[in-house]
Design a protein around this motif. Structure first.
Motif, PDB file in Angstrom:
ATOM      1  N   ARG A   1      27.773  33.662  29.582  1.00  0.00           N
ATOM      2  CA  ARG A   1      29.059  33.749  30.281  1.00  0.00           C
ATOM      3  C   ARG A   1      29.261  32.431  31.023  1.00  0.00           C
ATOM      4  O   ARG A   1      28.321  31.647  31.203  1.00  0.00           O
ATOM      5  N   PRO A   2      30.470  32.143  31.478  1.00  0.00           N
ATOM      6  CA  PRO A   2      30.685  30.910  32.249  1.00  0.00           C
ATOM      7  C   PRO A   2      29.981  30.980  33.605  1.00  0.00           C
ATOM      8  O   PRO A   2      29.516  32.039  34.044  1.00  0.00           O
ATOM      9  N   TYR A   3      29.951  29.861  34.264  1.00  0.00           N
ATOM     10  CA  TYR A   3      29.335  29.741  35.583  1.00  0.00           C
ATOM     11  C   TYR A   3      30.250  30.423  36.610  1.00  0.00           C
ATOM     12  O   TYR A   3      31.426  30.067  36.740  1.00  0.00           O
ATOM     13  N   PRO A   4      29.777  31.436  37.363  1.00  0.00           N
ATOM     14  CA  PRO A   4      30.655  32.158  38.293  1.00  0.00           C
ATOM     15  C   PRO A   4      31.264  31.271  39.373  1.00  0.00           C
ATOM     16  O   PRO A   4      32.329  31.589  39.902  1.00  0.00           O
ATOM     17  N   GLU A   5      30.580  30.181  39.728  1.00  0.00           N
ATOM     18  CA  GLU A   5      31.107  29.294  40.756  1.00  0.00           C
ATOM     19  C   GLU A   5      32.309  28.490  40.270  1.00  0.00           C
ATOM     20  O   GLU A   5      33.043  27.905  41.073  1.00  0.00           O
TER      21      GLU A   5
ATOM     22  N   SER B   1      34.187  37.726  38.653  1.00  0.00           N
ATOM     23  CA  SER B   1      34.466  39.162  38.589  1.00  0.00           C
ATOM     24  C   SER B   1      33.350  39.874  37.839  1.00  0.00           C
ATOM     25  O   SER B   1      32.943  40.990  38.204  1.00  0.00           O
ATOM     26  N   GLY B   2      32.841  39.233  36.775  1.00  0.00           N
ATOM     27  CA  GLY B   2      31.730  39.827  36.038  1.00  0.00           C
ATOM     28  C   GLY B   2      30.478  39.927  36.873  1.00  0.00           C
ATOM     29  O   GLY B   2      29.720  40.902  36.770  1.00  0.00           O
ATOM     30  N   ALA B   3      30.238  38.924  37.727  1.00  0.00           N
ATOM     31  CA  ALA B   3      29.083  38.981  38.628  1.00  0.00           C
ATOM     32  C   ALA B   3      29.223  40.146  39.599  1.00  0.00           C
ATOM     33  O   ALA B   3      28.234  40.813  39.952  1.00  0.00           O
ATOM     34  N   ALA B   4      30.452  40.435  40.048  1.00  0.00           N
ATOM     35  CA  ALA B   4      30.683  41.596  40.925  1.00  0.00           C
ATOM     36  C   ALA B   4      30.410  42.893  40.180  1.00  0.00           C
ATOM     37  O   ALA B   4      29.816  43.836  40.741  1.00  0.00           O
TER      38      ALA B   4
ATOM     39  N   THR C   1      33.861  27.087  31.889  1.00  0.00           N
ATOM     40  CA  THR C   1      35.009  27.971  31.702  1.00  0.00           C
ATOM     41  C   THR C   1      34.792  28.844  30.473  1.00  0.00           C
ATOM     42  O   THR C   1      33.924  28.580  29.636  1.00  0.00           O
ATOM     43  N   VAL C   2      35.620  29.872  30.353  1.00  0.00           N
ATOM     44  CA  VAL C   2      35.567  30.740  29.177  1.00  0.00           C
ATOM     45  C   VAL C   2      35.871  29.938  27.913  1.00  0.00           C
ATOM     46  O   VAL C   2      35.223  30.108  26.867  1.00  0.00           O
ATOM     47  N   THR C   3      36.844  29.065  27.988  1.00  0.00           N
ATOM     48  CA  THR C   3      37.230  28.280  26.823  1.00  0.00           C
ATOM     49  C   THR C   3      36.092  27.378  26.350  1.00  0.00           C
ATOM     50  O   THR C   3      35.812  27.289  25.157  1.00  0.00           O
ATOM     51  N   LYS C   4      35.423  26.721  27.281  1.00  0.00           N
ATOM     52  CA  LYS C   4      34.290  25.870  26.899  1.00  0.00           C
ATOM     53  C   LYS C   4      33.147  26.712  26.338  1.00  0.00           C
ATOM     54  O   LYS C   4      32.414  26.265  25.448  1.00  0.00           O
TER      55      LYS C   4
ATOM     56  N   ARG D   1      26.615  36.328  48.214  1.00  0.00           N
ATOM     57  CA  ARG D   1      25.265  36.642  47.749  1.00  0.00           C
ATOM     58  C   ARG D   1      24.800  35.645  46.690  1.00  0.00           C
ATOM     59  O   ARG D   1      23.610  35.293  46.645  1.00  0.00           O
ATOM     60  N   LEU D   2      25.692  35.213  45.836  1.00  0.00           N
ATOM     61  CA  LEU D   2      25.319  34.202  44.855  1.00  0.00           C
ATOM     62  C   LEU D   2      24.862  32.924  45.560  1.00  0.00           C
ATOM     63  O   LEU D   2      23.862  32.300  45.171  1.00  0.00           O
TER      64      LEU D   2
END
Length: 606
Positions: A265-269, A276-279, A302-305, A420-421
């Motif tokens: 998955r992309p980097y949450p930061e 949202s996925g990390a949540a 990003t999602v695209t990358k 938390r991250l």
């Protein structure tokens, strides 16, 4: 806007017209005078003047016959008839020219008033959809062939840089050589399509001006899914007994446990969708899995990358944790122009290469709210009305054809997940950037290296620390010299080393990387990234792969080495000998992007 119209009219008045080429100068001047006199008249009155001129010409033809019968008068005034003919001919010519001008005026539409431009930003994975909707909106607003509105769409910065830009009037301090100057972060936006209300609230809470952002209603609906190639999807379905209505925790255990797949998955930061996925993972009790995501495959901003990276390395052993609409985008080749420039121009595939989505129950909705921006000292009620109208139109014309499934939760706050991250889940990360400052690297590296260092906060957490050093030798094959530009700097302190790189002299010779590795030791573990225009085979004596490999192995605090070669160079040493530590070398064109990707990968070298 009025000043612009006046300037345009003045410019048009100075241009040559058809009459300047057709008529002699004196007639052109006379024609302009007549035109100026008749200009205030309505079109019907000008037509009447034209008809009157035509009748005068016809009357002149009849005068000839009258004067033939009046021979005495003709003899007494022999020049009178010729003068009359000339005068009437001139008037007739002017009438014809004026009629032509009138036809041109009536057939040429009135010039369009300048369009009101509104500027929008959004995440990379929704960039194409918002652009398409903007073009549709512009067409629907056409009036008499004129477009009153033009919508410009750009990719939103990463979350941290977005917050910084909003707190600094969308400006940032930059340097040219040693002189600081202010530059825009990009086009100053009027609106932002956030990935979720939770993301918009997270940014709103960090912005100092409480009136800058207004979070509006959603303009789309979606949720995260686990996407994979068809063969993998069939195996997951058999294990789960159903492809719909599966809880995230159950699906994750089957995918990563029983089937041994890895989730990317992309980097949450840097991605609101990934945050949202990390949540979702936190609420599903998957925090241990979250800690392991630093070593996930295909690290991306990003999602695209991420889709680009997956396209280059399609594997049934990899599942993607991405929005459902991005699965359709991948299958239909609807990716942003930026992604296509980054190496996946034919990303839409068919058959066994298509992605399939395993939908999950209880996921937070990605609701894509329209966030308006009202900049201090630049607010216009008329402009805001256009922005509000576009927002209302988008609510009636959602970005995606499908809305979020009914079993998805409403968007929730992401503030606790982000905290938390940053403070608990993510371990601290150390990075040492070595910038080649030999004379040959002056033009190739000065600006790209500075920009790359300045962009590092996009991929750094509050506990991460970065050191930056210049690397060169005083003579050919001489000892390596490290010039410290920053030591253990935090993400808020990246401007200082970036300016130091721009102000550096860049003189000397290429230095041996093996010698540099012996000088970058320390107590805390850290990854080393080298930005260079040179090669690794300048090591003396012996084999560069062995020399560098042994030096890397001896550097106990160095967790791994990555070399980024710019300026069209190639990596002649693709593998090291004598070490088991991670190593990578690649030629790059976009240094900031390459350094960010390298940092994401290096965070898993622990």
């Amino acid at each position: 806007m009025a000043d612009a119209n006046v300037s345009t009219q003045q410019a048009e008045q100075g241009k040559p017209t058809w009459r300047d080429f057709v008529l002699p100068p004196f007639l052109a001047a006379f024609f302009d005078s007549v035109t100026e006199v008749l200009a205030p008249l309505p079109p019907w009155a000008r037509i009447l003047v034209f008809l009157s001129t035509g009748l005068a010409w016809y009357g002149a033809k009849r005068i000839k016959h009258v004067w033939k019968t009046l021979s005495t008068l003709r003899k007494s005034a022999p020049g009178l008839l010729g003068a009359a003919r000339i005068a009437v001919a001139v008037m007739a010519g002017i009438g014809v020219a004026f009629a032509f001008s009138l036809i041109v005026d009536l057939s040429t539409p009135e010039p369009c008033a300048p369009a009101t431009e509104i500027r929008m930003i959004t995440a990379a994975e929704t960039l194409w959809h918002l652009t398409e909707k903007a073009r549709q909106y512009e067409k629907e607003q056409l009036a008499d062939g004129c477009a009153p509105v033009r919508v410009t769409v750009a990719e939103a910065p990463a979350l941290g840089r977005l917050i910084d830009a909003l707190n600094s009037d969308w400006e940032r301090q930059d340097t040219g050589g040693t002189e600081p100057y202010v530059r825009l972060e990009g086009l100053q936006p009027d609106g932002w399509i956030a990935s979720s209300e939770g993301e918009a609230q997270l940014v709103e809470a960090a912005v100092r001006d409480p009136g800058l952002l207004t979070i509006g209603a959603p303009v789309a609906g979606d949720q995260l899914v686990l996407a994979m190639l068809p063969g993998a999807a069939r195996r997951v379905e058999r294990e789960l007994k159903a492809a719909e209505g599966v809880e995230l925790r159950q699906a994750w255990q089957v995918v990563t446990g029983k089937l041994g797949m890895r989730v990317a998955r992309p980097y949450p930061e840097t991605s609101g969708a990934a945050l949202s996925g990390a949540a979702d993972m936190r609420e599903a009790g998957l925090e241990q899995a979250e800690r392991g995501m630093l070593r996930a495959p295909l690290p991306s901003l990003t999602v695209t990358k991420l889709l680009c990276a997956f396209h280059a390395r399609r594997s049934e052993q990899i599942a993607l944790f991405i929005p459902a609409h991005s699965v359709a985008d991948y299958n239909d080749a609807q990716l942003t122009a930026q992604a296509k420039r980054e190496g996946c121009p034919e990303i839409g595939l068919f058959g066994s290469d298509r992605l399939e989505a395993v939908r999950l129950q209880g996921m937070h909705a990605l609701d894509y709210p329209f966030v308006s921006m009202r900049w201090p000292r630049q607010h216009s009620a008329a402009r805001q009305a256009v922005v509000d109208h576009f927002a209302s139109w988008l609510r009636a014309h959602p970005l995606f054809s499908e809305s979020a499934p009914p079993d998805s939760y409403e968007s929730r706050s992401l503030t606790e997940t982000r905290r938390r991250l940053d403070t608990e889940i993510r371990p601290s990360f150390g990075l040492h950037v070595l910038v080649d400052m030999s004379g040959s690297a002056r033009e190739l590296l000065r600006a790209p290296a500075s920009a790359a260092i300045r962009a590092l906060p996009d991929v750094l957490g509050p506990k991460d620390r970065v050191s930056v050093s210049g690397l060169a030798a005083g003579s050919r094959a001489g000892p390596a010299r490290l010039d410290e530009l920053a030591r253990e700097a935090s993400l808020e302190e990246m401007d200082e080393p970036a300016r130091a790189v721009e102000a550096a002299q860049f003189r000397g010779w290429d230095a041996a990387i093996s010698a540099a590795l012996e000088k970058v030791g320390g107590d805390e573990p850290h990854a080393v990234v080298v930005l260079t225009d040179g090669r690794l085979d300048n090591e003396e004596p012996g084999d560069a792969a062995t020399t560098v490999g042994r030096a890397l192995q001896r550097a106990e605090s160095v967790t791994g080495l990555s070399v980024l070669v710019v300026g069209g160079g190639t990596c002649r040493v693709t593998q090291l000998k004598g070490t088991a530590k991670p190593y990578a070398c690649r030629a790059v064109a976009e240094v900031p992007q390459a350094l960010a990707d390298t940092v994401l990968t290096a965070k898993g070298w622990r």
